[in-house]
Design a protein around this motif. Structure first.
Motif, PDB file in Angstrom:
ATOM      1  N   ASP A 114       0.844  -1.188   0.000  1.00  9.60           N
ATOM      2  CA  ASP A 114       0.000   0.000   0.000  1.00  9.60           C
ATOM      3  C   ASP A 114       0.880   1.239   0.000  1.00  9.60           C
ATOM      4  N   GLU A 115       1.721   1.345  -1.009  1.00  4.99           N
ATOM      5  CA  GLU A 115       2.664   2.459  -1.089  1.00  4.99           C
ATOM      6  C   GLU A 115       1.960   3.810  -1.200  1.00  4.99           C
ATOM      7  N   ASN A 116       0.800   3.829  -1.845  1.00  6.56           N
ATOM      8  CA  ASN A 116       0.089   5.089  -2.069  1.00  6.56           C
ATOM      9  C   ASN A 116      -0.900   5.414  -0.962  1.00  6.56           C
ATOM     10  N   GLY A 117      -1.094   4.519  -0.012  1.00  2.00           N
ATOM     11  CA  GLY A 117      -2.011   4.765   1.090  1.00  2.00           C
ATOM     12  C   GLY A 117      -3.479   4.567   0.740  1.00  2.00           C
ATOM     13  N   VAL A 118      -3.742   3.898  -0.383  1.00  4.39           N
ATOM     14  CA  VAL A 118      -5.129   3.701  -0.818  1.00  4.39           C
ATOM     15  C   VAL A 118      -5.896   2.847   0.184  1.00  4.39           C
ATOM     16  N   PHE A 119      -5.284   1.758   0.652  1.00  4.19           N
ATOM     17  CA  PHE A 119      -5.969   0.872   1.593  1.00  4.19           C
ATOM     18  C   PHE A 119      -6.194   1.563   2.939  1.00  4.19           C
ATOM     19  N   ASP A 120      -5.219   2.350   3.372  1.00  7.46           N
ATOM     20  CA  ASP A 120      -5.382   3.085   4.627  1.00  7.46           C
ATOM     21  C   ASP A 120      -6.539   4.087   4.515  1.00  7.46           C
ATOM     22  N   THR A 121      -6.622   4.764   3.387  1.00  6.02           N
ATOM     23  CA  THR A 121      -7.706   5.722   3.169  1.00  6.02           C
ATOM     24  C   THR A 121      -9.049   5.009   3.122  1.00  6.02           C
ATOM     25  N   ALA A 122      -9.104   3.876   2.423  1.00  8.39           N
ATOM     26  CA  ALA A 122     -10.346   3.101   2.345  1.00  8.39           C
ATOM     27  C   ALA A 122     -10.768   2.638   3.737  1.00  8.39           C
ATOM     28  N   ARG A 123      -9.805   2.193   4.534  1.00 11.69           N
ATOM     29  CA  ARG A 123     -10.107   1.733   5.893  1.00 11.69           C
ATOM     30  C   ARG A 123     -10.707   2.868   6.730  1.00 11.69           C
ATOM     31  N   ILE A 124     -10.132   4.044   6.628  1.00 12.51           N
ATOM     32  CA  ILE A 124     -10.631   5.199   7.376  1.00 12.51           C
ATOM     33  C   ILE A 124     -12.071   5.508   6.980  1.00 12.51           C
ATOM     34  N   LEU A 125     -12.352   5.490   5.686  1.00 13.14           N
ATOM     35  CA  LEU A 125     -13.705   5.774   5.211  1.00 13.14           C
ATOM     36  C   LEU A 125     -14.695   4.702   5.661  1.00 13.14           C
ATOM     37  N   ILE A 126     -14.303   3.446   5.551  1.00 17.25           N
ATOM     38  CA  ILE A 126     -15.182   2.337   5.946  1.00 17.25           C
ATOM     39  C   ILE A 126     -15.436   2.372   7.446  1.00 17.25           C
ATOM     40  N   GLU A 127     -14.383   2.566   8.224  1.00 16.63           N
ATOM     41  CA  GLU A 127     -14.563   2.628   9.676  1.00 16.63           C
ATOM     42  C   GLU A 127     -15.463   3.802  10.069  1.00 16.63           C
ATOM     43  N   GLY A 128     -15.388   4.884   9.319  1.00 16.63           N
ATOM     44  CA  GLY A 128     -16.256   6.021   9.572  1.00 16.63           C
ATOM     45  C   GLY A 128     -17.728   5.678   9.386  1.00 16.63           C
ATOM     46  N   HIS A 129     -18.011   4.807   8.426  1.00 15.13           N
ATOM     47  CA  HIS A 129     -19.389   4.377   8.205  1.00 15.13           C
ATOM     48  C   HIS A 129     -19.864   3.400   9.278  1.00 15.13           C
ATOM     49  N   LEU A 130     -18.943   2.717   9.914  1.00 14.24           N
ATOM     50  CA  LEU A 130     -19.318   1.741  10.929  1.00 14.24           C
ATOM     51  C   LEU A 130     -19.536   2.372  12.299  1.00 14.24           C
ATOM     52  N   LYS A 131     -18.988   3.563  12.524  1.00 12.58           N
ATOM     53  CA  LYS A 131     -19.147   4.236  13.815  1.00 12.58           C
ATOM     54  C   LYS A 131     -20.418   5.073  13.809  1.00 12.58           C
ATOM     55  N   PRO A 132     -21.216   4.958  14.877  1.00 10.31           N
ATOM     56  CA  PRO A 132     -22.355   5.878  14.974  1.00 10.31           C
ATOM     57  C   PRO A 132     -21.804   7.289  15.138  1.00 10.31           C
ATOM     58  N   ARG A 133     -22.442   8.230  14.519  1.00  5.72           N
ATOM     59  CA  ARG A 133     -21.944   9.595  14.644  1.00  5.72           C
ATOM     60  C   ARG A 133     -23.096  10.573  14.721  1.00  5.72           C
ATOM     61  N   ASP A 134     -22.832  11.663  15.339  1.00  5.33           N
ATOM     62  CA  ASP A 134     -23.801  12.727  15.506  1.00  5.33           C
ATOM     63  C   ASP A 134     -23.361  13.846  14.579  1.00  5.33           C
ATOM     64  N   CYS A 135     -24.211  14.207  13.658  1.00  2.00           N
ATOM     65  CA  CYS A 135     -23.812  15.261  12.733  1.00  2.00           C
ATOM     66  C   CYS A 135     -24.943  16.264  12.584  1.00  2.00           C
ATOM     67  N   VAL A 136     -24.585  17.444  12.129  1.00  2.00           N
ATOM     68  CA  VAL A 136     -25.575  18.475  11.875  1.00  2.00           C
ATOM     69  C   VAL A 136     -25.772  18.535  10.372  1.00  2.00           C
ATOM     70  N   LEU A 137     -26.990  18.281   9.946  1.00  3.00           N
ATOM     71  CA  LEU A 137     -27.315  18.345   8.528  1.00  3.00           C
ATOM     72  C   LEU A 137     -27.593  19.789   8.146  1.00  3.00           C
TER      73      LEU A 137
END
Length: 61
Positions: free
Chosen positions: A30-53
């Motif tokens: 993962d020289e370009n960090g693509v997998f790390d970026t994908a992991r961050i995005l996926i984990e973000g979808h798995l965490k409940p979050r409170d956001c202001v629409l």
């Protein structure tokens, strides 16, 4: 798919968990960090979050 009503919340979560499992199993180089970026995005979808629409309405998902 969730926004269009095709996929229920529980199935969406399972898809993200499967994607994370696949990333963990087959990262390779993962020289370009693509997998790390994908992991961050996926984990973000798995965490409940409170956001202001837009419009000031608070939503938790």
């Amino acid at each position: 798919m969730k926004k269009k009503g095709i996929l229920p919340d529980s199935d969406e979560r399972q898809l993200y968990e499967l994607a994370l499992t696949i990333l963990d199993a087959d990262q390779g180089d993962d020289e370009n960090g693509v997998f790390d970026t994908a992991r961050i995005l996926i984990e973000g979808h798995l965490k409940p979050r409170d956001c202001v629409l837009s419009g000031g309405v608070r939503d938790v998902y």
